[in-house]
Write an enzyme that holds these catalytic residues in place. Sequence first.
Site, mmCIF file in Angstrom:
data_model
loop_
_atom_site.group_PDB
_atom_site.id
_atom_site.type_symbol
_atom_site.label_atom_id
_atom_site.label_comp_id
_atom_site.label_asym_id
_atom_site.label_seq_id
_atom_site.Cartn_x
_atom_site.Cartn_y
_atom_site.Cartn_z
ATOM 1 N N LYS A 171 0.879 -1.176 0.000
ATOM 2 C CA LYS A 171 0.000 0.000 0.000
ATOM 3 C C LYS A 171 0.909 1.216 0.000
ATOM 4 O O LYS A 171 2.076 1.128 0.435
ATOM 5 C CB LYS A 171 -0.880 -0.008 1.257
ATOM 6 N N GLY A 178 -23.428 4.619 -1.373
ATOM 7 C CA GLY A 178 -22.437 5.201 -2.273
ATOM 8 C C GLY A 178 -22.246 4.288 -3.468
ATOM 9 O O GLY A 178 -23.171 3.593 -3.879
ATOM 10 N N LYS A 179 -21.016 4.279 -3.995
ATOM 11 C CA LYS A 179 -20.765 3.501 -5.222
ATOM 12 C C LYS A 179 -21.080 2.021 -4.993
ATOM 13 O O LYS A 179 -21.798 1.401 -5.764
ATOM 14 C CB LYS A 179 -19.308 3.685 -5.652
ATOM 15 N N VAL A 180 -20.545 1.461 -3.902
ATOM 16 C CA VAL A 180 -20.754 0.034 -3.646
ATOM 17 C C VAL A 180 -22.190 -0.222 -3.194
ATOM 18 O O VAL A 180 -22.860 -1.135 -3.681
ATOM 19 C CB VAL A 180 -19.763 -0.498 -2.582
ATOM 20 N N GLY A 181 -22.667 0.593 -2.250
ATOM 21 C CA GLY A 181 -24.004 0.393 -1.684
ATOM 22 C C GLY A 181 -25.094 0.389 -2.749
ATOM 23 O O GLY A 181 -26.070 -0.360 -2.656
HETATM 24 N N1 LIG Z 1 -15.156 1.062 -4.031
HETATM 25 C C1 LIG Z 1 -14.526 -0.068 -3.870
HETATM 26 O O1 LIG Z 1 -14.162 -0.758 -4.827
HETATM 27 C C2 LIG Z 1 -14.252 -0.596 -2.475
HETATM 28 C C3 LIG Z 1 -13.482 -1.750 -2.340
HETATM 29 C C4 LIG Z 1 -13.269 -2.276 -1.052
HETATM 30 C C5 LIG Z 1 -13.794 -1.604 0.048
HETATM 31 N N2 LIG Z 1 -14.520 -0.462 -0.121
HETATM 32 C C6 LIG Z 1 -15.052 0.200 1.076
HETATM 33 O O2 LIG Z 1 -16.468 0.215 1.000
HETATM 34 C C7 LIG Z 1 -16.974 1.409 1.607
HETATM 35 C C8 LIG Z 1 -17.833 2.147 0.602
HETATM 36 O O3 LIG Z 1 -17.046 2.458 -0.535
HETATM 37 P P1 LIG Z 1 -17.640 3.325 -1.754
HETATM 38 O O4 LIG Z 1 -16.662 3.213 -2.846
HETATM 39 O O5 LIG Z 1 -19.058 2.970 -1.971
HETATM 40 O O6 LIG Z 1 -17.545 4.778 -1.104
HETATM 41 P P2 LIG Z 1 -18.489 6.045 -1.407
HETATM 42 O O7 LIG Z 1 -17.755 7.210 -0.871
HETATM 43 O O8 LIG Z 1 -18.928 6.047 -2.845
HETATM 44 O O9 LIG Z 1 -19.811 5.755 -0.536
HETATM 45 C C9 LIG Z 1 -19.872 5.864 0.838
HETATM 46 C C10 LIG Z 1 -21.289 6.318 1.179
HETATM 47 O O10 LIG Z 1 -21.433 6.301 2.599
HETATM 48 C C11 LIG Z 1 -22.150 7.461 2.978
HETATM 49 N N3 LIG Z 1 -21.868 7.725 4.394
HETATM 50 C C12 LIG Z 1 -20.791 8.323 4.955
HETATM 51 N N4 LIG Z 1 -20.933 8.400 6.302
HETATM 52 C C13 LIG Z 1 -22.119 7.816 6.592
HETATM 53 C C14 LIG Z 1 -22.820 7.572 7.806
HETATM 54 N N5 LIG Z 1 -22.323 7.940 8.979
HETATM 55 N N6 LIG Z 1 -24.031 6.956 7.731
HETATM 56 C C15 LIG Z 1 -24.554 6.578 6.535
HETATM 57 N N7 LIG Z 1 -23.917 6.782 5.361
HETATM 58 C C16 LIG Z 1 -22.732 7.389 5.384
HETATM 59 C C17 LIG Z 1 -21.675 8.526 2.034
HETATM 60 O O11 LIG Z 1 -22.584 9.620 1.971
HETATM 61 C C18 LIG Z 1 -21.592 7.738 0.720
HETATM 62 O O12 LIG Z 1 -22.815 7.783 0.025
HETATM 63 C C19 LIG Z 1 -15.739 2.184 2.083
HETATM 64 O O13 LIG Z 1 -15.490 1.859 3.422
HETATM 65 C C20 LIG Z 1 -14.630 1.631 1.204
HETATM 66 O O14 LIG Z 1 -13.372 1.755 1.834
HETATM 67 C C21 LIG Z 1 -14.770 0.052 -1.347
#
Ligand SMILES: NC(=O)c1ccc[n+]([C@@H]2O[C@H](COP(=O)([O-])OP(=O)(O)OC[C@H]3O[C@@H](n4cnc5c(N)ncnc54)[C@H](O)[C@@H]3O)[C@@H](O)[C@H]2O)c1
Length: 360
Positions: free
Chosen positions: A83, A185-188
């Site tokens: 990393k 967010g993106k994953v959700g």
């Molecule tokens: N994108 C990837 O490929 C990937 C891979 C592995 C792990 N992750 C992990 O998954 C998680 C989500 O990633 P992502 O890419 O969707 O990020 P993102 O920033 O697109 O989405 C995160 C979402 O969480 C919301 N959020 C923040 N604080 C909050 C709270 N207190 N209550 C409710 N919602 C809240 C934000 O408004 C946002 O919509 C992160 O922890 C990231 O590290 C992502």
Amino acid sequence: MGVFVSTDDPGPAGHEQVVFCQDRQSGLKAIIGIYSTALGPALGGTRFYPYASEEAALADVLDLSRGMAYKNALAGLDLGGGKAVIWGDPDQVKSEALLRAYGRFVQSLGGRYYTACDVGTYVADMDVIARETRYVTGRSVEHGGAGDSSVLTAWGVFQGRRAAAEHVWGSPSLRGRRVGVAGLGKVGRHLTGHLVDDGAEVVATDVDPRALEWARTNHPGVALVADTAALVAADIDVYAPCALGGALNDDTVPALRARVVAGAANNQLAHPGIEKLLADRGILYAPDYVVNAGGVIQVADEIEGFNFDRAKLRATRIFDTTRQILRLADEEGVPPAVAADRLAERRMADVGRLRAIHLG
Ligand SMILES: NC(=O)c1ccc[n+]([C@@H]2O[C@H](COP(=O)([O-])OP(=O)(O)OC[C@H]3O[C@@H](n4cnc5c(N)ncnc54)[C@H](O)[C@@H]3O)[C@@H](O)[C@H]2O)c1
């Protein structure tokens, strides 16, 4: 290359190599941590973040690079764990020169470390870094990259959750189960789509009104609650933390009504001991780094020349890995998080040692 600030070095905890990189003109201060190359070149993203101190940046890179070794091992990749962190506020200091300077340091490691996106770095940044190094993934599709890794992250989380459901209820289907998604967010968002397709009832929350609007427009059947506390206390079968780290803590675990936790967020366990608290409450926790490996599987595929179908097949195997971990946890009488660590260490040792066989 060299140490850019003298420091009371906490000492790399078992890491193979820690490299300090500096380019004064562009303002680059980066640390690349290589925990293990037992299974192949180290792969892990670059976090661009305004750390409070060099010590904080170093501690983060040591922690994150170790985590990548375990994640990549359990993802079945021929890749070790590494990393990098760039110390600074990306909004203030990110520039073409800084990113390219960083790319040259990555190149100087001769392929021992491949970088990718993380907090504060994006696909477009990887395209810039790629102008100086071959050892970069997470580039745009136009540049031969895998694009947005959240697609297969969500797919992998869905697979891990199906394995957890099978373990608890005897069937992997989530039909009729109530799943609480914290963070749209993106994953959700991708995950919500998979859950709805599978017949699950989704309850969700997000702090961003735009995310809630997305849910109302695209999935009007999704029930929205005020905040994470309300979601945790809701009558849900599965809890999916998909926002920030530390979602499972001394407040949320006692309040949690779900039988299964499986979500995308990194570092869900707020501190050591939480995994035991979950187990004591009869809550099955599918370890975050196991189920969210779809993203690293997606970007790792770039190294071979990106093929989405092949990467998706690999991410689908997160179902089998999660199932194996849950069974091992039962057999060895340990929480799944401990079983996952054991399995990762076993693969690093068993496969890593094969290089000792002389090839002539
Ligand atoms: N994108 C990837 O490929 C990937 C891979 C592995 C792990 N992750 C992990 O998954 C998680 C989500 O990633 P992502 O890419 O969707 O990020 P993102 O920033 O697109 O989405 C995160 C979402 O969480 C919301 N959020 C923040 N604080 C909050 C709270 N207190 N209550 C409710 N919602 C809240 C934000 O408004 C946002 O919509 C992160 O922890 C990231 O590290 C992502």
